[in-house]
Design an enzyme around this catalytic site. Structure first.
Site, mmCIF file in Angstrom:
data_model
loop_
_atom_site.group_PDB
_atom_site.id
_atom_site.type_symbol
_atom_site.label_atom_id
_atom_site.label_comp_id
_atom_site.label_asym_id
_atom_site.label_seq_id
_atom_site.Cartn_x
_atom_site.Cartn_y
_atom_site.Cartn_z
ATOM 1 N N ASN A 7 -10.091 -0.033 -0.470
ATOM 2 C CA ASN A 7 -8.630 0.042 -0.414
ATOM 3 C C ASN A 7 -8.060 -0.568 -1.694
ATOM 4 O O ASN A 7 -8.157 -1.774 -1.904
ATOM 5 C CB ASN A 7 -8.147 -0.719 0.831
ATOM 6 N N HIS A 28 -3.292 7.613 1.639
ATOM 7 C CA HIS A 28 -3.679 6.260 1.235
ATOM 8 C C HIS A 28 -5.089 6.012 1.753
ATOM 9 O O HIS A 28 -5.408 6.337 2.897
ATOM 10 C CB HIS A 28 -2.693 5.252 1.823
ATOM 11 N N CYS A 79 0.827 -1.231 0.000
ATOM 12 C CA CYS A 79 0.000 0.000 0.000
ATOM 13 C C CYS A 79 0.849 1.264 0.000
ATOM 14 O O CYS A 79 0.352 2.342 -0.352
ATOM 15 C CB CYS A 79 -0.950 0.000 1.183
HETATM 16 O O1 UT7 Z 1 -3.844 -0.685 3.347
HETATM 17 C C1 UT7 Z 1 -3.002 -1.309 4.255
HETATM 18 C C2 UT7 Z 1 -3.307 -0.871 5.577
HETATM 19 N N1 UT7 Z 1 -4.515 -1.495 6.072
HETATM 20 C C3 UT7 Z 1 -5.230 -0.857 6.909
HETATM 21 O O2 UT7 Z 1 -4.950 0.285 7.203
HETATM 22 C C4 UT7 Z 1 -6.357 -1.553 7.606
HETATM 23 C C5 UT7 Z 1 -6.285 -1.264 9.061
HETATM 24 N N2 UT7 Z 1 -7.332 -1.848 9.873
HETATM 25 C C6 UT7 Z 1 -8.626 -1.461 9.786
HETATM 26 O O3 UT7 Z 1 -8.973 -0.676 8.941
HETATM 27 C C7 UT7 Z 1 -9.597 -1.978 10.804
HETATM 28 O O4 UT7 Z 1 -8.894 -2.633 11.835
HETATM 29 C C8 UT7 Z 1 -10.683 -2.946 10.217
HETATM 30 C C9 UT7 Z 1 -11.649 -2.169 9.361
HETATM 31 C C10 UT7 Z 1 -9.997 -4.030 9.436
HETATM 32 C C11 UT7 Z 1 -11.479 -3.582 11.366
HETATM 33 O O5 UT7 Z 1 -12.035 -2.599 12.209
HETATM 34 P P1 UT7 Z 1 -11.946 -2.767 13.813
HETATM 35 O O6 UT7 Z 1 -12.679 -1.637 14.394
HETATM 36 O O7 UT7 Z 1 -10.483 -2.907 14.150
HETATM 37 O O8 UT7 Z 1 -12.762 -4.083 14.052
HETATM 38 P P2 UT7 Z 1 -12.299 -5.442 14.767
HETATM 39 O O9 UT7 Z 1 -11.320 -6.171 13.920
HETATM 40 O O10 UT7 Z 1 -11.902 -5.129 16.167
HETATM 41 O O11 UT7 Z 1 -13.649 -6.236 14.797
HETATM 42 C C12 UT7 Z 1 -14.750 -5.807 15.597
HETATM 43 C C13 UT7 Z 1 -15.851 -6.825 15.518
HETATM 44 C C14 UT7 Z 1 -15.394 -8.246 15.819
HETATM 45 O O12 UT7 Z 1 -16.419 -8.859 16.551
HETATM 46 P P3 UT7 Z 1 -16.287 -9.046 18.142
HETATM 47 O O13 UT7 Z 1 -15.037 -9.844 18.344
HETATM 48 O O14 UT7 Z 1 -16.196 -7.657 18.691
HETATM 49 O O15 UT7 Z 1 -17.538 -9.745 18.504
HETATM 50 C C15 UT7 Z 1 -15.302 -8.898 14.462
HETATM 51 O O16 UT7 Z 1 -15.523 -10.274 14.494
HETATM 52 O O17 UT7 Z 1 -16.388 -6.858 14.178
HETATM 53 C C16 UT7 Z 1 -16.421 -8.202 13.719
HETATM 54 N N3 UT7 Z 1 -16.199 -8.189 12.270
HETATM 55 C C17 UT7 Z 1 -17.186 -8.034 11.387
HETATM 56 N N4 UT7 Z 1 -18.517 -7.909 11.520
HETATM 57 C C18 UT7 Z 1 -19.248 -7.752 10.407
HETATM 58 C C19 UT7 Z 1 -15.030 -8.251 11.618
HETATM 59 N N5 UT7 Z 1 -15.239 -8.148 10.296
HETATM 60 C C20 UT7 Z 1 -16.576 -8.010 10.122
HETATM 61 C C21 UT7 Z 1 -17.397 -7.851 8.995
HETATM 62 N N6 UT7 Z 1 -18.722 -7.729 9.178
HETATM 63 N N7 UT7 Z 1 -16.891 -7.789 7.742
#
Ligand code: UT7
Length: 323
Positions: A280, A250, A113
């Site tokens: 992304n 980005h 990225c």
């Molecule tokens: O380009 C390279 C760089 N990449 C990035 O910059 C990405 C960086 N990371 C992010 O953008 C974020 O961490 C994400 C968008 C990937 C995730 O957001 P988050 O606020 O960190 O969510 P999380 O991973 O903590 O997940 C929260 C909850 C979890 O459930 P529990 O454990 O709280 O019950 C996940 O299981 O959301 C759940 N979850 C989903 N629910 C519905 C994870 N993915 C999904 C989904 N739909 N697609």
């Protein structure tokens, strides 16, 4: 006099197929609401079957050449930032060179990225050292091809697309008022390779593999590192965030974009945001955002832009450019 790499043209291309969050809802266990709230993404584009990264790159490059008022034969170096090449080799850049007929040399840069920032910095080095006069820099990706559709934490986030710029060598006064790239800042830390990677490859599995990400951890690093690299790049050019007219970040997550701007003290109306429409697109995201913003008439001559990105590696960096 100081040699500067100035921005002469910009262009982009998005595949025809638009995939709304509502369609993703039918593919994996997720909701439009979750995707929008957590990432800011509403839709993304997916390349058609048989539509290759080099095809996207050629479209974007053609648009950038047109914007620059130049022919392919005027280009003496071509750099493509990509992690999703058509084949293991030859490089996407040489494929594009073959299709467009650019002169000189062509090669790929792979910094995931952060690829576009790395490619811009490389092009800047070629121009300022006198090794090239006009460089076509392209970010092009087909990340839809390396998604794991059983992993809802990643497959909802990425899309396909390409953006391109033409950089041209001009003479500046050597001050921060010059047009062109004023400074760059590149960083990487291989200790964090396991936070974001593709679980296959030529030498390891002889398969392409799919993307694996520890999203929360990458998020944490992004928020910590992006403002810092942008501020370091500005400092190298004797500038501060107060001098910035536009952040062109980005486009991975609207929350990362917002927090980075907040850390830098830059108001959100000075930040280009396209993640809602593109998802992304890895190395393509900054040139796509740049081109879309330009086509919307956001920029005026003399404005100061900061581009910043982070991705797998981890690799991150920033480019300061005056229009
Ligand atoms: O380009 C390279 C760089 N990449 C990035 O910059 C990405 C960086 N990371 C992010 O953008 C974020 O961490 C994400 C968008 C990937 C995730 O957001 P988050 O606020 O960190 O969510 P999380 O991973 O903590 O997940 C929260 C909850 C979890 O459930 P529990 O454990 O709280 O019950 C996940 O299981 O959301 C759940 N979850 C989903 N629910 C519905 C994870 N993915 C999904 C989904 N739909 N697609």
């Amino acid at each position: 006099m100081t040699r500067r790499a100035t921005l002469r043209g910009v262009g982009h291309y998005l595949p025809a197929r638009v995939v709304e969050n509502s369609e993703i809802e039918t593919m994996v266990d997720t909701t439009d609401e979750w995707i929008k709230t957590r990432s800011g993404i509403e839709r993304r584009h997916f390349a058609a079957e048989g539509e290759l990264t080099s095809d996207l790159a050629v479209h974007a490059a053609t648009a950038a050449l047109k914007d620059a008022g130049l022919d392919a034969s005027d280009i003496d170096a071509l750099i493509v930032a990509t992690s999703t090449p058509d084949q293991t080799f030859p490089s996407v850049a040489t494929v594009v060179q073959g299709k467009l007929g650019t002169a000189g040399f062509a090669f790929d840069v792979q910094a995931v990225c952060a690829g576009f920032v790395y490619a811009m910095s490389t092009a800047n080095a070629f121009i300022t050292s006198g090794q090239a006069q006009r460089v076509l820099v392209i970010g092009a990706e087909t990340f839809s091809r390396i998604m794991n559709w059983d992993d809802r934490t990643t497959c909802v986030l990425f899309g396909d697309g390409a953006g391109a710029v033409v950089l041209e060598g001009t003479d500046g006064a050597g001050t921060s008022a010059d047009a062109g790239i004023l400074s760059t800042d590149l960083n990487s830390d291989g200790n964090f390779g396991d936070l974001l990677y593709v679980n296959g490859g030529v030498s390891s599995t002889q398969t392409t593999g799919v993307l694996v990400m520890q999203g929360k951890e990458v998020f944490r690093h992004a928020v910590e590192k992006l403002a810092k690299t942008a501020e370091t790049a500005l400092e190298k050019a004797d500038l501060t965030p107060d001098d910035v007219d536009w952040i062109v970040p980005h486009q991975a997550n609207s929350r990362i974009i917002t927090r980075t701007a907040q850390k830098m003290g830059v108001a959100m109306d000075r930040v280009v945001m396209t993640v809602q429409d593109h998802g992304n697109t890895s190395a393509a995201s900054i040139p796509l955002a740049l081109s879309v913003a330009k086509s919307e008439g956001k920029f005026t001559q003399g404005q100061l832009l900061v581009m910043e990105a982070i991705g797998g590696g981890l690799a991150w960096g920033a480019v300061v450019l005056r229009l």
